[in-house]
Design a protein around this motif. Structure first.
Motif, short mmCIF file in Angstrom:
data_model
loop_
_atom_site.label_atom_id
_atom_site.label_comp_id
_atom_site.label_asym_id
_atom_site.label_seq_id
_atom_site.Cartn_x
_atom_site.Cartn_y
_atom_site.Cartn_z
N LEU A 1 0.81 -1.22 0.00
CA LEU A 1 0.00 0.00 0.00
C LEU A 1 0.85 1.27 0.00
CD1 LEU A 1 -2.68 -1.04 2.63
CD2 LEU A 1 -2.93 -1.02 0.15
N LEU A 2 2.02 1.22 0.59
CA LEU A 2 2.84 2.42 0.74
C LEU A 2 3.79 2.67 -0.42
CD1 LEU A 2 3.72 2.14 4.54
CD2 LEU A 2 1.94 3.50 3.46
N VAL A 3 4.14 1.66 -1.18
CA VAL A 3 5.09 1.85 -2.29
C VAL A 3 4.52 2.75 -3.38
CG1 VAL A 3 6.30 0.63 -4.13
CG2 VAL A 3 6.38 -0.25 -1.81
N PRO A 4 3.26 2.64 -3.78
CA PRO A 4 2.75 3.49 -4.87
C PRO A 4 2.65 4.98 -4.52
CG PRO A 4 1.38 1.56 -4.63
CD PRO A 4 2.30 1.59 -3.46
N ILE A 5 2.64 5.33 -3.25
CA ILE A 5 2.44 6.74 -2.87
C ILE A 5 3.56 7.63 -3.40
CG2 ILE A 5 2.31 8.32 -0.90
CD1 ILE A 5 0.68 6.17 0.53
N PRO A 6 4.86 7.30 -3.23
CA PRO A 6 5.90 8.17 -3.82
C PRO A 6 5.83 8.21 -5.34
CG PRO A 6 6.86 6.70 -2.19
CD PRO A 6 5.46 6.27 -2.40
N LEU A 7 5.43 7.12 -5.97
CA LEU A 7 5.32 7.12 -7.42
C LEU A 7 4.17 8.02 -7.89
CD1 LEU A 7 5.96 3.35 -8.12
CD2 LEU A 7 7.56 5.24 -8.30
#
Length: 70
Positions: free
Chosen positions: A16-22
């Motif tokens: 869930l957290l990996v796509p946020i910076p992208l």
């Protein structure tokens, strides 16, 4: 057994957290593209409007240098 649960929770949150910076990077790139497009459009429009306002340089006979005969 509790270590397995901790690893499972961390791995599930990582998805869930990996796509946020992208997504933030995507928004930044979109903002930069919009800014560049706006600047280029302003330059083009200013150049197109300014062409009609300019007068071509007129050459008058008085502005030519006079030559003295030898």
């Amino acid at each position: 057994m509790s270590g397995v649960f901790v690893i499972g929770i961390v791995l599930s949150l990582a998805g869930l957290l990996v796509p946020i910076p992208l997504m933030a990077l995507d928004l930044l790139i979109g903002a930069v593209q919009a800014y560049i497009f706006a600047v280029l459009a302003m330059v083009f429009i200013a150049g197109a409007v300014g062409v009609g306002r300019r007068k071509p340089p007129s050459v008058s006979p008085q502005s030519e240098p006079t030559r003295t005969p030898p």
